[in-house]
Scaffold this active site. Structure first.
Site: not given
Length: 268
Positions: A159, A145
């Protein structure tokens, strides 16, 4: 002999787009999904894509259970098709919590899926592809990501950390396996339009805040992430390993002044 690609998380937005593009490129595909709620989605996807002449198999698998991961690779072997690539598209984001409000159980689940699960998939992929185990090499692509580059938006630091570990593991594993003909890379998408991100996309305020941070001024489409994944699996990327490829629309606009009609970015 035909070649097989395994896509973990193959019914989600990026995963499903990767499955579809892989079929279009002539691969057989084994796709996994997480739970019973996705049974119908997986079956429908396989029925639709199986008509293209490829073998498409689906298997429910919990990526936090190594025995489940092993069963997926056993299924791929049973197809009598050469394993050429493995894609890790499984990932979750825990409830938005700032550092002072983190929950231990949520953190364990987050890292079990995003980090440890990905590492175990890489382990089994390497074992299946190693020449000494009868493999002929291959390519592994992990989906990370762009959050890792800024520490995540507000409430997503955990995250981002779970995906940053995937980046580092990708680079280190690539060095270990390069001499064995196995390439390991990752892609780092920006915010992408998928069922999981639909609530953000539908909310005008959230959507506008996100889009302002992307230089191209929009979110990515799932097929725009799938395309570089398939490139990394292909012979065209034969000298690419240990790379973290940003598929980001230009990265992040953070804390910039308004210039030529471009609004300031946000740090969250």
């Amino acid at each position: 002999m035909r070649s097989t690609v395994i896509v973990f998380g193959g019914t989600g937005g990026i995963g499903a787009a990767t499955v579809e593009l892989a079929i279009g490129r002539g691969f057989d595909v084994v796709l996994t999904y997480a739970d019973q709620a996705e049974d119908g989605i997986a079956a429908a996807l396989c029925d639709r894509l199986g008509g293209c002449g490829a073998m498409v198999q689906q298997l429910r698998a919990d990526i936090t259970r190594e025995d489940n991961i092993g069963l997926v690779f056993d299924r791929a072997k049973s197809s009598k098709s050469q394993l050429a690539g493995v894609v890790n598209c499984v990932g979750i984001d825990c409830t938005k919590r700032v550092a002072a409000e983190l929950d231990a159980a949520e953190l364990r689940r987050l890292f079990d899926i995003n980090t440890i699960g990905t590492m175990l998939v890489c382990k089994h992929a390497a074992q299946a592809m190693l020449p000494r185990h009868g493999g002929t090499g291959g390519a592994i692509v992990n989906v990370s990501s762009m959050a890792v580059t800024i520490g995540g938006r507000s409430g997503s630091a955990a995250y981002a950390a779970s995906k940053a570990a995937v980046d580092i593991f990708t680079v280190g594993t690539a060095k270990e396996l390069a001499s064995q003909g196995i390439r390991v890379n990752c892609v780092r998408p920006a915010m992408t339009l998928t069922p999981a991100t639909l609530p953000y996309a539908k909310d005008p305020i959230s959507s506008a805040d996100i889009v302002r941070t992307i230089p191209m001024g929009r979110m990515a489409r799932a097929e725009e992430i799938a395309a570089p994944i398939l490139w990394l699996l292909s012979p065209e990327a034969s000298f690419v390993t240990g790379a973290c490829l940003d598929v980001s629309g230009g990265g992040f606009l953070v804390g910039m002044n308004r210039v030529d009609g471009i609004s300031p970015g946000i740090a969250s």
